[in-house]
Motif scaffolding. Structure first.
Motif, PDB file in Angstrom:
ATOM      1  N   VAL A 140       8.141  -5.915 -12.478  1.00  0.00           N
ATOM      2  CA  VAL A 140       7.562  -4.859 -13.053  1.00  0.00           C
ATOM      3  C   VAL A 140       6.509  -4.305 -12.157  1.00  0.00           C
ATOM      4  O   VAL A 140       5.628  -5.126 -11.576  1.00  0.00           O
ATOM      5  N   PRO A 168      -0.401  -4.061 -10.366  1.00  0.00           N
ATOM      6  CA  PRO A 168      -1.105  -4.294  -9.262  1.00  0.00           C
ATOM      7  C   PRO A 168      -0.581  -5.690  -8.702  1.00  0.00           C
ATOM      8  O   PRO A 168      -0.694  -6.102  -7.390  1.00  0.00           O
ATOM      9  N   THR A 209       2.533  -6.891  -8.207  1.00  0.00           N
ATOM     10  CA  THR A 209       3.615  -6.768  -7.692  1.00  0.00           C
ATOM     11  C   THR A 209       3.399  -5.606  -6.240  1.00  0.00           C
ATOM     12  O   THR A 209       4.178  -5.622  -5.485  1.00  0.00           O
TER      13      THR A 209
HETATM   14  N1  LIG Z   1       4.602  -7.697 -12.637  1.00  0.00           N
HETATM   15  C1  LIG Z   1       5.930  -8.641 -12.709  1.00  0.00           C
HETATM   16  O1  LIG Z   1       6.887  -8.297 -11.952  1.00  0.00           O
HETATM   17  C2  LIG Z   1       5.705  -9.795 -13.584  1.00  0.00           C
HETATM   18  C3  LIG Z   1       6.799 -10.324 -13.841  1.00  0.00           C
HETATM   19  C4  LIG Z   1       7.202 -11.455 -14.451  1.00  0.00           C
HETATM   20  C5  LIG Z   1       6.069 -11.987 -15.272  1.00  0.00           C
HETATM   21  N2  LIG Z   1       4.875 -11.090 -14.932  1.00  0.00           N
HETATM   22  C6  LIG Z   1       3.557 -11.885 -15.620  1.00  0.00           C
HETATM   23  O2  LIG Z   1       2.934 -10.735 -16.326  1.00  0.00           O
HETATM   24  C7  LIG Z   1       1.568 -11.087 -16.663  1.00  0.00           C
HETATM   25  C8  LIG Z   1       0.809  -9.839 -16.320  1.00  0.00           C
HETATM   26  O3  LIG Z   1       1.052  -9.587 -14.828  1.00  0.00           O
HETATM   27  P1  LIG Z   1       0.899  -8.213 -14.487  1.00  0.00           P
HETATM   28  O4  LIG Z   1       1.832  -7.726 -13.715  1.00  0.00           O
HETATM   29  O5  LIG Z   1       0.386  -7.296 -15.493  1.00  0.00           O
HETATM   30  O6  LIG Z   1      -0.322  -8.292 -13.356  1.00  0.00           O
HETATM   31  P2  LIG Z   1      -1.909  -7.479 -13.177  1.00  0.00           P
HETATM   32  O7  LIG Z   1      -1.594  -6.225 -13.305  1.00  0.00           O
HETATM   33  O8  LIG Z   1      -2.203  -8.238 -12.008  1.00  0.00           O
HETATM   34  O9  LIG Z   1      -2.580  -8.041 -14.349  1.00  0.00           O
HETATM   35  C9  LIG Z   1      -3.214  -9.202 -14.522  1.00  0.00           C
HETATM   36  C10 LIG Z   1      -4.131  -9.212 -15.872  1.00  0.00           C
HETATM   37  O10 LIG Z   1      -4.425 -10.893 -16.155  1.00  0.00           O
HETATM   38  C11 LIG Z   1      -5.937 -10.778 -16.306  1.00  0.00           C
HETATM   39  N3  LIG Z   1      -6.387 -12.032 -15.640  1.00  0.00           N
HETATM   40  C12 LIG Z   1      -6.108 -12.711 -14.430  1.00  0.00           C
HETATM   41  N4  LIG Z   1      -6.930 -13.740 -14.368  1.00  0.00           N
HETATM   42  C13 LIG Z   1      -7.593 -13.734 -15.486  1.00  0.00           C
HETATM   43  C14 LIG Z   1      -8.308 -14.850 -15.799  1.00  0.00           C
HETATM   44  N5  LIG Z   1      -8.764 -16.095 -15.076  1.00  0.00           N
HETATM   45  N6  LIG Z   1      -9.175 -14.628 -16.951  1.00  0.00           N
HETATM   46  C15 LIG Z   1      -8.906 -13.530 -17.700  1.00  0.00           C
HETATM   47  N7  LIG Z   1      -7.950 -12.467 -17.336  1.00  0.00           N
HETATM   48  C16 LIG Z   1      -7.326 -12.896 -16.249  1.00  0.00           C
HETATM   49  C17 LIG Z   1      -6.318  -9.748 -15.510  1.00  0.00           C
HETATM   50  O11 LIG Z   1      -7.635  -9.413 -15.876  1.00  0.00           O
HETATM   51  P3  LIG Z   1      -8.992  -9.422 -14.978  1.00  0.00           P
HETATM   52  O12 LIG Z   1      -8.843  -9.531 -13.366  1.00  0.00           O
HETATM   53  O13 LIG Z   1      -9.517  -8.246 -15.346  1.00  0.00           O
HETATM   54  O14 LIG Z   1      -9.304 -10.503 -15.642  1.00  0.00           O
HETATM   55  C18 LIG Z   1      -5.158  -8.437 -15.658  1.00  0.00           C
HETATM   56  O15 LIG Z   1      -5.688  -7.916 -16.764  1.00  0.00           O
HETATM   57  C19 LIG Z   1       1.389 -12.112 -15.828  1.00  0.00           C
HETATM   58  O16 LIG Z   1       1.370 -13.402 -16.772  1.00  0.00           O
HETATM   59  C20 LIG Z   1       2.460 -12.079 -14.838  1.00  0.00           C
HETATM   60  O17 LIG Z   1       2.797 -13.518 -14.250  1.00  0.00           O
HETATM   61  C21 LIG Z   1       4.708 -10.227 -14.170  1.00  0.00           C
END
Ligand SMILES: NC(=O)c1ccc[n+]([C@@H]2O[C@H](COP(=O)([O-])OP(=O)(O)OC[C@H]3O[C@@H](n4cnc5c(N)ncnc54)[C@H](OP(=O)(O)O)[C@@H]3O)[C@@H](O)[C@H]2O)c1
Length: 262
Positions: free
Chosen positions: A187, A190, A192
């Protein structure tokens, strides 16, 4: 599940998939409880969505800190008494190669991705059990099926989530508590954006949020997408281990070289 008039908790609400979920869920007349470490961003989202039907509450909380989760959960539950749906989405990924090998990245990855969920469940479960009601949705990943090079800690943390939720679903069944495992492919977020390699079947966070919300409404046990990427990872999972390691070496060298340049 009818999302109207529900209390919905979303961790990792400030960015990517979480932020897109908030924007879509704000269309419903529900109460949202948003969690992240970035209050400025949450405040901005709250302001931008102020004309939407949903009531939005924001909390600063580092999900990897057990005490912070306990305090935040207590504050939330004193306001709403209960949560109907918890979307445990907060997550991080780290590139770790032999050259920068360190346990701190493992602690941070597991602390956020896996323990961050467990801490929330610990605080929500007593109420869920008392009410014999509630849904716990965990964002795992299609990367839970093999140890991909450079992201072993991430894959292991996602495998831990998927495996743990398999058992939890059985345990909570007799309490009428629903467990949902969400497994996205790539997806554009930020997380990826820093990947400097081809990400097949990459989708937008809005599309991901749409699929997740439809899956939650249909009360699916698993929400896995995109389908072609799922089939691809199933195939990769079937490749014999030695053969997998042989083929995985090529992208490994490519990714390692690019990441070490950054
Ligand atoms: N993007 C992909 O391709 C993909 C694929 C499979 C699974 N996922 C999963 O989807 C979920 C969301 O990912 P995303 O792609 O949307 O990433 P993202 O844009 O980097 O968002 C990550 C979110 O997690 C929060 N976060 C990180 N560390 C934290 C902490 N210690 N305490 C509280 N909040 C925390 C961040 O908020 P703050 O930094 O503001 O705290 C942010 O809101 C993750 O679990 C990821 O592993 C993503």
């Amino acid at each position: 599940m009818d999302l109207e008039n529900k209390n919905i908790l979303i961790t990792g609400a400030s960015s990517g998939i979480g932020e897109a979920l908030v924007k879509s869920l704000a269309e419903y007349k529900c109460t949202l409880f948003l969690i992240s470490r970035n209050m400025d961003k949450l405040r901005e989202m709250q302001n931008n969505l102020s004309s939407f039907p949903a009531e939005i509450n924001i909390y600063r909380c580092d999900v990897s800190k057990k005490d912070e989760v306990k305090l935040t959960a207590a504050e939330m539950l004193s306001k709403s008494d209960t949560i109907d749906l918890a979307i445990l989405n907060a997550g991080i990924s780290r590139w770790v190669f032999p050259e920068n090998y360190n346990s701190a990245d493992a602690e941070e990855t597991f602390g956020t991705n896996f323990l961050g969920m467990i801490y929330w469940i610990e605080n929500l479960l007593p109420k869920f059990i008392e009410r014999k009601k509630g849904t716990i949705a965990a964002v795992s990943s299609l990367a839970d099926n093999r140890g991909y090079s450079g992201s072993g800690f991430y894959c292991a943390s996602k495998a831990a989530i998927s495996m743990y939720f398999e058992g939890l679903a059985v345990d909570l069944n007799s309490y009428n508590i629903k467990v949902v495992t969400i497994k996205p492919g790539f997806v554009k977020t930020p997380m990826t954006d820093k990947n400097d390699f081809m990400m097949p079947f990459l989708i937008t966070p809005e599309k991901a949020a749409d699929i997740i919300i439809k899956g939650l409404i249909k009360e699916k046990r698993y929400i896995i997408f995109p389908y072609v990427m799922y089939m691809l990872t199933r195939l990769v999972g079937l490749i014999p281990d030695r053969l997998y390691e042989f083929f995985a070496r090529q992208p490994y060298f490519k990714v390692r070289n690019k990441q070490s340049e950054n």
